[in-house]
Design a protein around this motif. Structure first.
Motif, PDB file in Angstrom:
ATOM      1  N   UNK A  78     -27.325 -44.887  14.068  1.00  0.00           N
ATOM      2  CA  UNK A  78     -28.485 -45.084  13.187  1.00  0.00           C
ATOM      3  C   UNK A  78     -28.106 -45.924  11.967  1.00  0.00           C
ATOM      4  N   UNK A  79     -27.455 -47.046  12.268  1.00  0.00           N
ATOM      5  CA  UNK A  79     -27.201 -48.067  11.255  1.00  0.00           C
ATOM      6  C   UNK A  79     -26.302 -47.590  10.126  1.00  0.00           C
ATOM      7  N   UNK A  81     -22.043 -38.781  10.752  1.00  0.00           N
ATOM      8  CA  UNK A  81     -22.121 -37.791   9.671  1.00  0.00           C
ATOM      9  C   UNK A  81     -20.731 -37.367   9.193  1.00  0.00           C
ATOM     10  N   UNK A  83     -19.609 -39.435   6.338  1.00  0.00           N
ATOM     11  CA  UNK A  83     -20.406 -39.156   5.129  1.00  0.00           C
ATOM     12  C   UNK A  83     -19.957 -37.826   4.515  1.00  0.00           C
ATOM     13  N   UNK A  84     -19.671 -36.844   5.343  1.00  0.00           N
ATOM     14  CA  UNK A  84     -19.151 -35.573   4.840  1.00  0.00           C
ATOM     15  C   UNK A  84     -17.846 -35.812   4.089  1.00  0.00           C
ATOM     16  N   UNK A 104     -18.670 -37.488   0.760  1.00  0.00           N
ATOM     17  CA  UNK A 104     -19.289 -36.555  -0.192  1.00  0.00           C
ATOM     18  C   UNK A 104     -18.277 -35.523  -0.692  1.00  0.00           C
ATOM     19  N   UNK A 114     -24.248 -49.756   1.768  1.00  0.00           N
ATOM     20  CA  UNK A 114     -23.805 -48.597   0.967  1.00  0.00           C
ATOM     21  C   UNK A 114     -22.285 -48.493   0.864  1.00  0.00           C
ATOM     22  N   UNK A 124     -26.243 -39.929  -2.718  1.00  0.00           N
ATOM     23  CA  UNK A 124     -24.791 -39.735  -2.808  1.00  0.00           C
ATOM     24  C   UNK A 124     -24.115 -40.953  -2.199  1.00  0.00           C
ATOM     25  N   UNK A 160     -24.760 -44.026  -2.391  1.00  0.00           N
ATOM     26  CA  UNK A 160     -25.710 -45.032  -1.922  1.00  0.00           C
ATOM     27  C   UNK A 160     -26.330 -44.694  -0.571  1.00  0.00           C
ATOM     28  N   UNK A 161     -26.429 -43.392  -0.281  1.00  0.00           N
ATOM     29  CA  UNK A 161     -27.032 -42.959   0.979  1.00  0.00           C
ATOM     30  C   UNK A 161     -27.463 -41.506   0.828  1.00  0.00           C
ATOM     31  N   UNK A 162     -28.097 -40.979   1.868  1.00  0.00           N
ATOM     32  CA  UNK A 162     -28.470 -39.568   1.875  1.00  0.00           C
ATOM     33  C   UNK A 162     -27.209 -38.714   1.995  1.00  0.00           C
ATOM     34  N   UNK A 163     -27.266 -37.444   1.586  1.00  0.00           N
ATOM     35  CA  UNK A 163     -26.116 -36.553   1.783  1.00  0.00           C
ATOM     36  C   UNK A 163     -25.790 -36.416   3.275  1.00  0.00           C
ATOM     37  N   UNK A 164     -24.573 -35.947   3.532  1.00  0.00           N
ATOM     38  CA  UNK A 164     -24.109 -35.814   4.916  1.00  0.00           C
ATOM     39  C   UNK A 164     -25.058 -34.954   5.757  1.00  0.00           C
ATOM     40  N   UNK A 180     -27.601 -37.007   7.502  1.00  0.00           N
ATOM     41  CA  UNK A 180     -27.002 -37.833   8.560  1.00  0.00           C
ATOM     42  C   UNK A 180     -26.685 -36.958   9.784  1.00  0.00           C
ATOM     43  N   UNK A 181     -26.229 -35.738   9.534  1.00  0.00           N
ATOM     44  CA  UNK A 181     -25.995 -34.803  10.637  1.00  0.00           C
ATOM     45  C   UNK A 181     -27.305 -34.554  11.387  1.00  0.00           C
ATOM     46  N   UNK A 183     -29.909 -36.554  11.508  1.00  0.00           N
ATOM     47  CA  UNK A 183     -30.246 -37.777  12.257  1.00  0.00           C
ATOM     48  C   UNK A 183     -29.447 -37.865  13.555  1.00  0.00           C
ATOM     49  N   UNK A 184     -28.104 -37.682  13.420  1.00  0.00           N
ATOM     50  CA  UNK A 184     -27.224 -37.849  14.578  1.00  0.00           C
ATOM     51  C   UNK A 184     -27.502 -36.788  15.648  1.00  0.00           C
ATOM     52  N   UNK A 244     -32.277 -36.944  16.275  1.00  0.00           N
ATOM     53  CA  UNK A 244     -32.838 -38.226  16.712  1.00  0.00           C
ATOM     54  C   UNK A 244     -32.001 -38.807  17.850  1.00  0.00           C
ATOM     55  N   UNK A 288     -30.517 -48.782   6.097  1.00  0.00           N
ATOM     56  CA  UNK A 288     -30.328 -48.102   7.383  1.00  0.00           C
ATOM     57  C   UNK A 288     -31.502 -47.198   7.771  1.00  0.00           C
ATOM     58  N   UNK A 317     -34.091 -47.585  10.950  1.00  0.00           N
ATOM     59  CA  UNK A 317     -34.444 -46.466  11.831  1.00  0.00           C
ATOM     60  C   UNK A 317     -35.957 -46.403  12.022  1.00  0.00           C
TER      61      UNK A 317
END
Lengths: 230, 230
Positions: free
Chosen positions: A64-65, A69, A72-73, A76, A126, B63, B65-69, B72-73, B75-76, B79, B126, B130
């Motif tokens: 997803x571009x 995760x 990202x974890x 963070x 990002x 966080x 420059x993106x959403x928190x982890x 993303x979890x 999304x992954x 989705x 990103x 999506x």
């Protein structure tokens, strides 16, 4: 130079491209870590190995571009504000940040009007902003499109290009490439089977001769240019 | 219209901005979920509530420059390719995707040459990609800069703007705003304390009169324009 490769992939063992890259790692100068393979992220240890590295590589498939995760974890958790830019100390300043990203879609999908509608550079903005904030040097992204479709010669090329991305001095100029190959060749030749040693040494000596000729040509060109500028 | 608000925040209880937004939710038409608050992500259930929603909101602090982890979890996990565009079925097509993002830095940091060096739009590319892939409609981002520094009148304004972002018809035109306020006013007035009821009703009737006058003005303008075009 020390390079730290941080791999993010939720199922590393099932990924043929990641297994291929792992087997393609240079024999020295590289520390490799699988983020999702850690039982728990040890923030102090992660920060310590970031401090020790000259070049840091985030390596992952594009989900997803963005990175999975897991990365990202890691961001963070490990990249606290205090660590990255607290008290006006920037422990990552001057280090290089490179991205090795695999995609299931072909190169032409990542452009305006392409199937994905954005460039890889735009998707990875990002991470580039993070590099900017940490005062790191952003390296041109190393994309691997559709690994599953690569032919054997392309895979061999990938090994070399990947090793260069991890360990060759930047920028990726002819001079830096030549230096890199000059360092690698003796080791490569030494590792050849006995019956190919003679051929290997011949290639190495031709490479050295070509390098000398190229140096001379460069000097000649510089002289011509000097005269033109007069 | 049904709106699904998916909140991603690792420590929701400690976030004054997220608590404020939770208390500011419209009383009807909105389903709210805290992603990190789920024990485990139930993919079927998550996909089902996505199908039921007309507007989907991702709400989170920025966080790196993106959403928190956590998002993303989500999304992954939720989705899957099969769900979003498998078999040429696009179950999210035509739904709206909105982003409510809080930042610790001021608005002017998010521009070329600003402290962050990139726009919020660029950081959120990103997520926009999506939406594009899922054939959703991307709504203009709803940013909340430095919530902690907002004064009381700004917070009251934020409540209204936030509720409109969640439930008002798009685009955010004068006509759509008026319709939204016309729907909300009777309920707002009914909820006032007894001693303010009279004032509330007066405001509501002035609002209705203004609306009528505005409609007449619009008609007049249209007539003038018609004559000019002749």
């Amino acid at each position: 130079m020390t390079t730290l490769v941080l791999v993010s992939h939720p199922q590393l063992a099932d990924s043929t491209s990641q297994q291929f890259l792992k087997e393609s790692l240079p024999s020295t100068g590289v520390k490799w870590e699988h983020i999702e393979g850690q039982q728990a992220l040890d923030v102090d240890q992660e920060q310590a190995q970031l401090r020790q590295a000259d070049r840091i590589i985030f390596q992952f498939p594009l989900y997803w571009y963005a990175a999975p995760a897991g990365l990202k974890t890691w961001e963070d958790t490990v990249l606290t504000r205090t660590f990255v830019y607290g008290d006006h100390r920037y422990p990552l300043a001057g280090k290089e940040l490179g991205i090795v990203v695999t995609t299931g879609m072909p190169q032409q999908a990542f452009q305006r009007g392409g199937a994905e509608g954005l460039t890889l550079d735009a998707a990875l903005a990002p991470l580039a902003a993070l590099a900017h904030r940490a005062r790191m040097t952003w390296l041109p992204v190393f994309p691997i499109y559709q690994f599953g479709y690569l032919e054997e010669p392309e895979k061999l090329q990938l090994v070399i290009d990947y090793q260069r991305y991890l360990t060759q001095r930047q920028p990726d100029s002819l001079a830096n490439r030549q230096d890199w190959f000059a360092q690698q060749l003796p080791g490569m030749v030494a590792n050849l089977p006995t019956e190919q040693q003679a051929t290997g040494k011949l290639i190495a000596s031709v490479f050295d001769q070509n390098r000398e000729q190229l140096d001379q040509l460069t000097d000649t060109l510089a002289m011509i240019k000097e005269q033109e500028d007069d």
